[in-house]
Each structure stands twice: as structure tokens, then as C-alpha cells.
Design a protein around this motif. Structure first.
Motif, mmCIF file in Angstrom:
data_model
loop_
_atom_site.group_PDB
_atom_site.id
_atom_site.type_symbol
_atom_site.label_atom_id
_atom_site.label_comp_id
_atom_site.label_asym_id
_atom_site.label_seq_id
_atom_site.Cartn_x
_atom_site.Cartn_y
_atom_site.Cartn_z
ATOM 1 N N LEU A 95 0.808 -1.224 0.000
ATOM 2 C CA LEU A 95 0.000 0.000 0.000
ATOM 3 C C LEU A 95 0.836 1.267 0.000
ATOM 4 C CD1 LEU A 95 -2.655 -1.140 2.630
ATOM 5 C CD2 LEU A 95 -2.860 -1.180 0.149
ATOM 6 N N ARG A 96 2.128 1.148 -0.357
ATOM 7 C CA ARG A 96 3.016 2.312 -0.255
ATOM 8 C C ARG A 96 2.594 3.453 -1.172
ATOM 9 N NH1 ARG A 96 8.443 -0.320 -2.360
ATOM 10 N NH2 ARG A 96 7.372 -2.186 -1.679
ATOM 11 N N THR A 97 1.846 3.144 -2.225
ATOM 12 C CA THR A 97 1.512 4.173 -3.220
ATOM 13 C C THR A 97 0.215 4.917 -2.912
ATOM 14 O OG1 THR A 97 0.409 2.489 -4.567
ATOM 15 C CG2 THR A 97 2.715 2.943 -5.062
ATOM 16 N N GLN A 98 -0.341 4.718 -1.719
ATOM 17 C CA GLN A 98 -1.611 5.359 -1.406
ATOM 18 C C GLN A 98 -1.515 6.883 -1.486
ATOM 19 O OE1 GLN A 98 -4.599 3.792 -0.929
ATOM 20 N NE2 GLN A 98 -5.372 5.891 -1.088
ATOM 21 N N SER A 99 -0.425 7.442 -0.986
ATOM 22 C CA SER A 99 -0.276 8.902 -1.045
ATOM 23 C C SER A 99 -0.126 9.379 -2.482
ATOM 24 C CB SER A 99 0.928 9.346 -0.209
ATOM 25 O OG SER A 99 2.124 8.767 -0.702
ATOM 26 N N THR A 100 0.533 8.556 -3.320
ATOM 27 C CA THR A 100 0.654 8.900 -4.743
ATOM 28 C C THR A 100 -0.715 8.932 -5.397
ATOM 29 O OG1 THR A 100 2.830 7.826 -4.821
ATOM 30 C CG2 THR A 100 1.734 8.249 -6.923
ATOM 31 N N VAL A 101 -1.535 7.951 -5.066
ATOM 32 C CA VAL A 101 -2.893 7.892 -5.616
ATOM 33 C C VAL A 101 -3.697 9.109 -5.177
ATOM 34 C CG1 VAL A 101 -5.088 6.657 -5.465
ATOM 35 C CG2 VAL A 101 -2.984 5.401 -5.876
ATOM 36 N N PHE A 139 -2.597 -0.600 -9.855
ATOM 37 C CA PHE A 139 -2.092 -0.663 -11.219
ATOM 38 C C PHE A 139 -0.672 -0.107 -11.363
ATOM 39 C CE2 PHE A 139 -6.758 -0.335 -11.300
ATOM 40 C CZ PHE A 139 -7.024 -1.617 -11.754
ATOM 41 N N SER A 140 0.006 -0.506 -12.442
ATOM 42 C CA SER A 140 1.452 -0.331 -12.576
ATOM 43 C C SER A 140 1.900 1.123 -12.653
ATOM 44 C CB SER A 140 1.946 -1.070 -13.828
ATOM 45 O OG SER A 140 1.601 -2.433 -13.784
ATOM 46 N N ALA A 141 1.131 1.987 -13.291
ATOM 47 C CA ALA A 141 1.568 3.375 -13.480
ATOM 48 C C ALA A 141 1.821 4.062 -12.152
ATOM 49 C CB ALA A 141 0.528 4.157 -14.286
ATOM 50 N N VAL A 142 0.990 3.781 -11.174
ATOM 51 C CA VAL A 142 1.144 4.400 -9.854
ATOM 52 C C VAL A 142 2.424 3.908 -9.184
ATOM 53 C CG1 VAL A 142 0.109 4.643 -7.580
ATOM 54 C CG2 VAL A 142 -1.335 4.693 -9.612
ATOM 55 N N LYS A 143 2.720 2.624 -9.315
ATOM 56 C CA LYS A 143 3.936 2.064 -8.727
ATOM 57 C C LYS A 143 5.181 2.613 -9.416
ATOM 58 C CE LYS A 143 1.316 -2.074 -7.712
ATOM 59 N NZ LYS A 143 1.047 -3.472 -8.060
#
Length: 622
Positions: A178-184, A211-215
Motif C-alpha cells: 500500500l506504499r503508493t496510497q499517497s501517490t494515488v 495498477f502499474s503506473a502508480v507504482k
């Protein structure tokens, strides 16, 4: 009381033919090589096609007879996951690659022991965990960071002896990255009206950590090596299929940097209408298009193996795992669907050559494109978070069963939930509700309820959740499904399959050969132009054996039970609230709870009032 009724059929094209001896071996979880030993002599072996099946927990290499779809041999190697921080799940790209080479070599050795010439292998297909994101240096060939895992629900409910409890724990954790939650959140904040579906008209997907783009965006922002490589034009991005194909076809010495349409459609950078990378989507995420792999069809020659025992053999098929299962189940017609039962469920429905945009919480994705000049086919996809995972919960948390096998026996001993309904919303509800505040509930308990009824309710919960997805698909497509193809570890539970047929009110068809995902990749590879050893013409597909579960209850009873389930789902809603606010010292204050705060404040006021009245009365007496 429920009864099991299943029929075997030789004309339901749901998976490849498997010999009677081999089917018995698969059912008992025995190594494939022991089943074939002693039976291969004198048997005509047609052209062979292999498949790399790379998942979050393991890598496998499987070899099929292209004329009969018979599985001849395979090898499996487990993959380690690392957890550098809470909520982070990663895998080593080099370990993934080495596991592929090891599986290839061991499988070739087994084939040789069976007196099968490996030169009969004419093509290799790849199927892989979707959305998992990698970035590597095209000059050195070295990964610039670990692969950030996807949220796939991998099969954990299995009778296979090589899948241990340790493997289960690793698999269940993979989808929690869930590391990308702030990015989302930052991406959604810049959309009009903070609409998470802002890009759905192009991608078929909501803006999500999935999805991959966020990662990839997270890597570019947080990993110096990735940022520097992107700036210096040395970076290559890909999902697991891209990494493997690039490495296997030469790597830094001329490796082919490509992906197929099914994997590309899960990145949020791919326009599912133009069938190519979209400049506006790339600009939205701030990702340079030069680092992206070339998008190819799911069935064509991408390149040749450059090393190992299979050097010179073409890699000619590529499908994301759920699409591969759809192909392996031979769901080639508009309206056909398959459901994979694992930790959760993935239900995909073929919607034909035109994408259907869901209005009921489902994803629109590319199902497959079986040739450069062939049209793409699309699918609606819905996922259930908790399916096989509920079995582990009953086993590990409650201790009412000792193994997954016991669940079926326990549930069958009563044949009913006796009005008990179990909603396993352990981490919220997924499609079609998408309600993160929901939590698990068990409703309808009486003094008569026992663990057998709860076991039955747990199996029913899996089936009810699948029905909710299917109902959403029927509403989006406008065409009711008439039959459901099934695969995955939980399909070994015959009671579950009968319950599914009863609750859906349509037949459920289970193939005799369980390896449908790898089979789909092999079919795509063997059918590729320039290989052409596997015909996908419906008239040429092998007659197969399947087990069909027909509904055994009347529709009225099914609808009554389903309505009770829906009532239980409503009870699970809005359960989880936000954390208690801090008092400024990092500690929660008792006054942050409204009911408790009101109680304390009102009690204090009553005490003050009582003291005041006591003083007045005392003064009056004096």
C-alpha cells in the motif's frame, strides 16, 4: 439438506484432455512424472508447447502436447517475498529470472527421463502475475529496484503437497502493498471533482494503488537509481512478462523489450480503444514513453531463447494470468465466463470485440488478442477479496478445522447453514460495493448453531460473493450467463461447486485438467504465426472431459437465501470509523469518542449541579 450431483461430459470445451491415469495423479497431488512413467512408451507424442507460469509465490514451467492439450511434465520453484516496511511487499527480479531457468532445466530433465525428446518443444508461452512493476538498466541489465508486487489473490486453498502454510502467508501478504496510497491521493486531487474514474473512459480502470503506473510513479519519485536512469535514458519499465522476455531473448545483448495487450491494459498507461500507449495518460502520470515496452499481440513470435537447453525456441505467447485462464478455459465466445477460486476470486466475462464500460463497480480489461492481425477481445472483471482466505481464517484463527479438506466434510455433515450467514469482509467489501468501512459479520446465530453450520455458511459466502459479481456483469452486458467455467484450488471442494450452481441457478463446469492458466499461455504460443502447431479453431479443439454441477434447488429457495445474504451484507456496512483523534501528545483522548465524551461531560455537569443544589439546601437550612 443439500445433495451433490455432477455429471461427466466429453463435449464441454473447458480445458485440455488429460488421460485417466494422469487425472488420478492430479487429484491425488502426486508428481506428474510418476504418472507418466511407464505409460509414455508407444504413445505418439505430437509437437510440444511449453509455458512459463510466473506467479507471486512461485514459478512453474509446464509442457503440453499440442494435439491433445495433455500435460506431460512440469517443475515448480517457490519465490521469496521481502517486507522492508509494514505494508510493503517486494520480490527480487533476479530470483524470478533464475527460478525460470531452474524450472526449465528440471522439466527438460524429467522429459528426458520419460524418453520424450525436448527438441519436440516448438514454442514457449509466458503467463504472469499482473501489475507487478519492474525497472531495470538497459546497459547493464541490472534491476534498479525490487519488483513491487501486485494485489493478485493467488490460490492458497489447495490439495497440492508443495503448497505449505508458509507459502500461504507470503501469498496473502502480496496484495497488501500500500506504499503508493499517497501517490494515488495526489493524483486524484488533480482530477476534476477528485474523481477516481477520471481516466476510466480510456483505461477501463479507476485510479488505484493496484495498477502499474502508480507504482512506477512512486519509484521515479522515491528511488534515486530509478530517477537517475530515467533522466539519463537508461531505464526500461515492464511488468514481469516484459522482464522475462527481455532477459530470455538476450537481455542487454539485443533482448526484446515488449509486452502484450493484456498486461499493458493493466498499467493505466494503455488506451484500450487505440490498443497502444496513450500520450495523454503518460503525461498525466509524468512517465516518459521511451521507457515503455513495445505492445504486441498475445500470440506472435517475440524472439528466440538465447541460452539453456531450449536455446533457439521461439517465445510466441504472452498473457496476464487471468486472461490466460480465460483462454485456457476456451471462453472465446461473447458471454462466456470463468471464475478462478483462490485466496479471493477473479471472475472474467468475455464481452467480445467491443469494450463494455461497467456501471456496477467492475473493471473493463483486454481479454486477449490472438494474433497481430486478429481483433482484440475484451472482458469485464470483478474480484472478491476473501474466498479461500476464509478457510484459513476458520483453521488458523478459530481452530474449528485442521485442514481445508475438513471444511467440506464438516459442512456436508449438516448440509445447511440453519439460517446462519457469514460476510467475510475482513478488510472491507470489494466489487461491486467497494466499501472499505465494512467488516466481517456473522448473522442469524441461534442456540442450535454449531461449527458445522458456520463451515457451511463460509462456503455459501464464497458463492454469494461470486453471484454478486455475476449479477453486476449480467446488468452491464444485458445478457444473462448460462454457464460458469471454474478453476483454481477451491474447485477441489465438490460441495462448494454444487453450492455455486445452486446459488447462481446455472450449471458450473469444472475441467478435469486444473492447469488452465498455463494451458492458455501454451495455446497462444502454439497458435502463433510461424509456429502454428496448435489450432484455436473451435472445430479443431480437443474433446475434453469436465465435471458439470447442475442446480439442485428451485430458484425460489435460491433467491430467498440470496436475499438474506444481501441483508447480512448491509449489516457489515459502515462498521469501521476513523481513528480516535489525538490530544496533541500523540495519544488518543477519551473525549474524542462522542458517546463516551457526552457521558463523561454530562456526569460532571450532574455532579456539579448536585453539589450546587446541596449547597443551596444547606444554606436554606441554616
Amino acid at each position: 439438506m443439500i445433495t451433490l450431483a455432477a455429471s461427466s461430459t466429453g463435449n464441454c470445451r473447458s480445458a485440455g484432455f488429460v488421460s485417466k491415469r494422469l487425472r488420478g495423479c492430479v487429484a491425488e497431488g502426486l508428481p506428474m512424472i510418476s504418472a507418466m512413467a511407464g505409460s509414455s512408451h508407444g504413445v505418439m507424442i505430437g509437437p510440444l508447447v511449453a509455458a512459463i507460469d510466473q506467479g507471486t509465490s512461485s514459478t512453474r514451467f509446464l509442457v503440453f502436447n499440442s494435439k491433445t492439450a495433455e500435460l506431460l511434465s512440469h517443475h515448480q520453484v517457490e519465490i521469496k517475498q521481502s517486507f522492508p516496511k509494514e505494508g510493503w511487499v517486494e520480490e527480487d527480479p533476479n530470483e524470478i529470472l533464475q527460478s525460470v531457468y531452474e524450472c526449465m532445466e528440471r522439466t527438460c530433465e524429467k522429459l528426458t527421463q520419460l524418453n520424450i525428446d525436448i527438441s519436440n518443444i516448438k514454442a514457449i508461452g509466458v503467463t504472469n502475475q499482473r501489475e507487478t512493476t519492474l525497472v531495470w538498466d538497459k546497459e547493464t541489465g541490472a534491476p534498479l529496484y525490487n519488483a513491487i508486487g501486485n494485489k493478485d489473490f493467488i490460490t492458497v486453498y489447495s490439495t497440492r503437497p508443495w503448497q505449505s502454510k508458509k507459502t500461504y502467508l507470503a501469498m496473502f501478504s502480496v496484495w497488501l502493498d500500500l506504499r503508493t496510497q499517497s501517490t494515488v491521493e495526489s493524483l486524484i486531487n488533480k482530477t476534476p471533482g477528485r474523481n477516481k474514474n477520471h481516466l476510466k473512459h480510456k483505461t477501463g480502470l479507476p485510479i488505484s494503488t493496484y495498477f502499474s503506473a502508480v507504482k512506477l510513479r512512486w519509484m521515479m519519485d522515491n528511488v534515486d537509481e530509478v530517477h537517475k536512469a530515467v533522466v539519463s535514458h537508461r531505464a526500461m519499465f515492464g511488468t514481469v512478462d516484459s522482464w522475462l522476455i527481455w532477459c530470455l531473448t538476450g537481455g542487454k545483448s539485443g533482448g526484446v523489450h515488449c509486452t502484450d495487450v493484456t498486461n499493458a491494459s493493466r498499467t493505466m498507461l494503455f488506451n484500450i480503444h487505440t490498443m497502444d500507449w496513450d500520450p495523454e495518460l503518460c503525461k498525466y502520470f509524468g512517465i516518459p514513453m521511451e521507457i515503455l515496452p513495445r505492445v504486441r499481440s498475445s500470440s506472435e513470435i517475440y524472439g528466440l531463447m538465447k541460452s539453456g537447453a531450449l536455446s533457439g525456441i521461439p517465445i510466441s505467447g504472452c498473457l496476464g494470468d487471468q486472461s490466460a485462464a480465460l483462454v485456457g478455459q476456451m471462453c472465446f465466445q461473447d458471454g462466456q465466463a470463468k471464475n478462478t477460486y483462490g485466496t479471493g476470486c477473479f471472475l472474467l466475462r468475455n464481452t467480445g470485440p467491443k469494450p463494455v464500460m461497467s456501471e456496477h463497480g467492475l473493471l473493463t480489461t483486454v481479454a486477449y488478442k490472438l494474433g497481430r492481425d486478429k481483433p482484440a477481445c475484451y472482458a469485464l472483471e470483478g474480484s472478491v477479496a476473501i474466498a479461500g482466505a476464509v478457510v484459513r481464517w476458520l483453521q488458523d484463527n478459530l481452530g474449528i478445522i485442521g485442514s481445508s479438506d475438513e471444511l467440506e466434510k464438516l459442512a456436508a455433515s449438516v448440509g445447511t447453514s440453519y439460517g446462519c450467514y457469514f460476510v467475510p469482509a475482513f478488510s472491507g467489501l470489494y466489487a461491486p460495493y467497494w466499501e472499505p468501512s465494512a467488516r466481517g459479520v456473522i448473522c442469524g446465530l441461534t442456540q442450535f448453531t454449531n461449527k458445522s453450520h458456520l463451515a457451511f455458511a463460509a462456503l455459501e459466502a464464497v458463492c454469494f460473493q461470486a453471484r454478486e459479481i455475476l449479477d453486476a456483469m449480467n446488468q452491464d452486458s444485458g445478457i444473462p450467463l448460462t454457464q460458469l467455467q471454474v478453476d483454481g484450488g477451491m474447485t477441489s471442494n465438490r460441495l462448494l461447486m454444487q453450492l455455486q450452481a445452486d446459488i447462481l441457478c446455472i450449471p458450473v463446469v469444472k475441467p478435469s485438467m486444473p492447469e488452465t492458466t498455463a494451458l492458455g499461455a501454451a495455446m497462444a504460443a502454439g497458435a502463433a504465426e510461424g509456429v502454428s502447431v496448435w489450432s484455436l479453431n473451435p472445430d479443431d479443439l480437443s474433446e475434453v472431459t469436465s465435471e458439470k454441477f447442475e442446480p439442485q434447488i428451485n430458484p425460489e429457495e435460491s433467491e430467498f437465501r440470496y436475499a438474506r445474504w444481501k441483508k447480512a451484507v448491509q449489516k457489515s456496512m459502515n462498521w469501521e470509523t476513523t481513528e480516535l483523534p489525538s490530544n496533541g501528545n500523540g495519544e488518543s483522548s477519551i473525549f474524542s469518542s462522542a458517546p463516551l465524551g457526552f457521558y463523561i461531560m454530562s456526569s460532571m455537569l450532574m455532579l456539579i449541579g448536585a453539589n450546587y443544589i446541596a449547597v443551596i439546601l444547606e444554606e436554606g437550612v441554616v
